[in-house]
Design a protein around this motif. Structure first.
Motif, PDB file in Angstrom:
ATOM      1  N   HIS A 172       0.997  -1.386   0.038  1.00  0.00           N
ATOM      2  CA  HIS A 172       0.035   0.023   0.116  1.00  0.00           C
ATOM      3  C   HIS A 172       0.915   1.265  -0.051  1.00  0.00           C
ATOM      4  N   THR A 197       0.839   4.051  -2.883  1.00  0.00           N
ATOM      5  CA  THR A 197       0.583   5.461  -2.523  1.00  0.00           C
ATOM      6  C   THR A 197       1.617   6.458  -3.079  1.00  0.00           C
ATOM      7  N   ARG A 215       1.578   6.942  -6.835  1.00  0.00           N
ATOM      8  CA  ARG A 215       0.705   7.892  -7.354  1.00  0.00           C
ATOM      9  C   ARG A 215       1.064   9.446  -6.763  1.00  0.00           C
ATOM     10  N   TRP A 268       0.474  14.592  -1.140  1.00  0.00           N
ATOM     11  CA  TRP A 268       0.168  13.418  -0.388  1.00  0.00           C
ATOM     12  C   TRP A 268      -0.932  13.332   0.422  1.00  0.00           C
ATOM     13  N   VAL A 273      -3.832  12.862  -2.194  1.00  0.00           N
ATOM     14  CA  VAL A 273      -3.800  11.234  -2.594  1.00  0.00           C
ATOM     15  C   VAL A 273      -4.450  10.408  -1.700  1.00  0.00           C
ATOM     16  N   LEU A 274      -4.368  10.716  -0.489  1.00  0.00           N
ATOM     17  CA  LEU A 274      -5.034   9.774   0.534  1.00  0.00           C
ATOM     18  C   LEU A 274      -6.656   9.967   0.462  1.00  0.00           C
ATOM     19  N   GLU A 279      -7.841   8.174  -2.655  1.00  0.00           N
ATOM     20  CA  GLU A 279      -7.723   6.691  -2.328  1.00  0.00           C
ATOM     21  C   GLU A 279      -8.821   6.370  -1.665  1.00  0.00           C
ATOM     22  N   GLY A 313      -3.607   1.478  -1.625  1.00  0.00           N
ATOM     23  CA  GLY A 313      -3.099   2.610  -1.253  1.00  0.00           C
ATOM     24  C   GLY A 313      -3.452   2.985   0.295  1.00  0.00           C
ATOM     25  N   VAL A 314      -2.650   3.778   1.120  1.00  0.00           N
ATOM     26  CA  VAL A 314      -2.817   4.022   2.173  1.00  0.00           C
ATOM     27  C   VAL A 314      -3.916   4.779   2.605  1.00  0.00           C
ATOM     28  N   GLY A 315      -4.628   5.522   1.757  1.00  0.00           N
ATOM     29  CA  GLY A 315      -5.825   6.345   2.004  1.00  0.00           C
ATOM     30  C   GLY A 315      -7.002   5.115   2.171  1.00  0.00           C
TER      31      GLY A 315
END
Lengths: 295, 258
Positions: free
Chosen positions: A86, A90, A93, A218, A221-222, A225, A232-234
């Motif tokens: 993940h 991320t 991305r 970033w 991006v979360l 996601e 991904g982290v999100g």
């Protein structure tokens, strides 16, 4: 007397550039300088961790996990879970949308800074673009382009581009005409002139927008996601939110923050030093300290 | 090599602004060192910029070897500006390389050696003194082997010994390269010491007041002959340095400049 001298010397050394420190300090005091700079950011970190641990012990709530619990969770996710996957997704991305946003932002910023008429025409559009909430862009991109990777990347880039434009445009406005005249008089080819004379003047501005850009991107991006991706982290944070797994949420946050710190140290700082070569700080949006100051 | 023919009718920066240059015409022969002397604000720099193609010519013409100047100059041209104008993010070597991308490294080193900057090629301009930075700009100007060299008060704000050293470097390089030179200054001593011919410009809008050959033998030092030549010139043409042509009677008031 001796004591006060040995105390003052490394202090002043740390405040100067690394090259100056290397030259001036003999090995033992150089070692001391490194120690001091290390302590300088270890101590605040220690204070935060201790405060955190004390708070969680005091509250004794499941919603405030202790430092130990979070690091245990981090270890589990790293070794037994798919945290690494993940994180990488991320990070990719972030990297992709960062590059796209910087490229278009710098291009448009240069054009707008160089041509006042275009700047006037685009200015109101820019203000609108700056103030459209990230969430709106993300939703619209997903609705119009579908829940696909391209839509996610586009949404993030669109969020970042206006801020890059604004900073680079300021740089392009104050470009030193005198230096460009030198290139013109000496018949320097347009391409060489762009890369050797024009663009270096914008580096401080581009660097400042890259710095602020990384952190903004970033975060966006979360959200992207969370709303429309399945990795991904999100996405993971969303899942943990459903289970109220606060320790995991903090573990993921720590992991990604650590990555950003590493990027800062391995990419941004060397870049700063490269740009500041010749002790040049091209009248950029920030003073010299942002580029050479301690971590 | 190049000769210049300049015939400007006037020049102003905007239609509602007063003219900076009036009717102005002169020739510069091949390999000749011509100085333009005049009070500040007479459009000397503007004239140089017009020759360099940095300023537009509104009324009049500039010819290079009888070829009308339109856009970039049709010859190899170098310009030593009032400020050194080096790229601060490039080393001395890279600064020279910028104007001559295909020059061999030893050529650049040789040129730096000539201006007394041996071993400084890896320095950044900020690490050099003001005088050294000017030497780099002189080296840059001669590296391209120019047909025409323009200088805009390059030695102003330097201390006297440093300025003198740079003048002799300039003369050496000029004698070696046989470049046509147009040199702008407000220092009459400097003009007499360096040039073949000196043109005195009037105060704004600038026109040529006097076109004078300097027949002193080279190398010229600031001796009695030199001073006599200058005194003679100024007594024959009172008000010359203020950019005025006026009769001797009214001049006796404003002679305290020497």
């Amino acid at each position: 007397m001796r004591h006060s001298q040995s105390h003052v010397f490394p202090e002043t050394g740390v405040d100067n550039t690394q090259a100056a420190v290397d030259k001036r300090l003999d090995p033992p005091s150089k070692f001391k300088a490194v120690l001091i700079s290390l302590f300088r950011w270890l101590i605040p970190l220690g204070v935060i961790l201790l405060g955190w641990q004390a708070t969680s012990l005091f509250l004794a709530s499941d919603n405030v996990p202790s430092v130990v619990e979070v690091f245990a969770s981090l270890q589990t996710h790293l070794i037994h879970g798919d945290m690494l996957h993940h994180l990488v997704v991320t990070l990719l991305r972030v990297a992709l949308s960062f590059c796209i946003a910087m490229f278009f932002g710098v291009m448009i910023g240069i054009v707008m800074g160089a041509f006042p008429r275009l700047n006037e025409a685009g200015d109101s559009l820019l203000v609108i673009a700056l103030n459209v909430p990230a969430l709106v862009t993300i939703i619209l991109c997903y609705v119009w382009f579908g829940l696909v990777e391209a839509a996610a990347i586009t949404a993030v880039a669109i969020n970042k581009i206006p801020t890059v434009i604004v900073m680079v445009r300021e740089g392009a406005r104050v470009v030193d005409r005198d230096l460009l005249q030198v290139a013109q008089v000496f018949n320097v080819s347009p391409l060489r002139c762009f890369f050797k004379v024009y663009l270096p003047q914008l580096y401080p501005f581009i660097m400042a927008s890259a710095r602020s850009g990384l952190s903004l991107i970033w975060k966006v991006v979360l959200v992207v996601e969370l709303l429309g991706r399945s990795d991904g982290v999100g996405f993971q944070l969303g899942t943990f939110f459903h289970f109220f797994d606060i320790a995991s949420i903090l573990a993921y946050t720590l992991a990604f923050a650590a990555i950003i710190l590493v990027i800062e140290g391995l990419v941004m700082r060397p870049l700063d030093r490269y740009i500041a070569r010749g002790n040049y700080n091209g009248g950029g949006p920030s003073d010299n300290h942002r580029y050479t100051g301690g971590l | 090599m190049v000769n210049l023919n300049i015939a400007i009718e006037r020049k102003s920066y905007a239609s509602n602004m007063p003219d900076v240059l009036g009717p102005l015409g002169f020739n510069v022969a091949q390999g000749e060192f011509v100085s333009l002397v005049g009070p500040s604000g007479t459009g000397k720099s503007t004239l140089l910029n017009m020759i360099a193609g940095l300023e537009s010519i509104e009324a009049g013409s500039i010819r290079f070897n009888d070829q009308l100047l339109k856009g970039p100059p049709p010859c190899k041209l170098s310009y030593i500006f009032q400020q050194p104008r080096l790229m601060p993010w490039l080393t001395v070597f890279e600064n020279l390389r910028l104007v001559m991308p295909d020059s061999a490294p030893f050529e650049i080193e040789k040129m730096l050696d000539k201006v007394g900057l041996k071993g400084k090629s890896d320095c950044y301009p900020k690490q050099l003194s003001g005088g050294m930075q000017r030497r780099v700009s002189i080296a840059r100007a001669f590296l391209t082997r120019p047909d025409l060299l323009l200088l805009d008060e390059p030695f102003v704000s330097l201390d006297a010994p440093n300025a003198q050293r740079l003048r002799s470097i300039l003369l050496e390089l000029w004698l070696e390269h046989k470049t046509t030179v147009v040199f702008v200054t407000h220092d009459l001593n400097e003009a007499i010491q360096l040039s073949d011919r000196v043109l005195f410009l009037s105060s704004s809008p600038g026109t040529v007041l006097l076109d004078k050959d300097i027949d002193l033998p080279r190398p010229r030092i600031d001796d009695v002959h030199f001073q006599n030549w200058k005194k003679h010139l100024l007594s024959q043409n009172p008000g010359l340095l203020e950019g005025q042509v006026s009769d001797v009677a009214s001049e006796s008031f404003s002679r305290g400049f020497i």
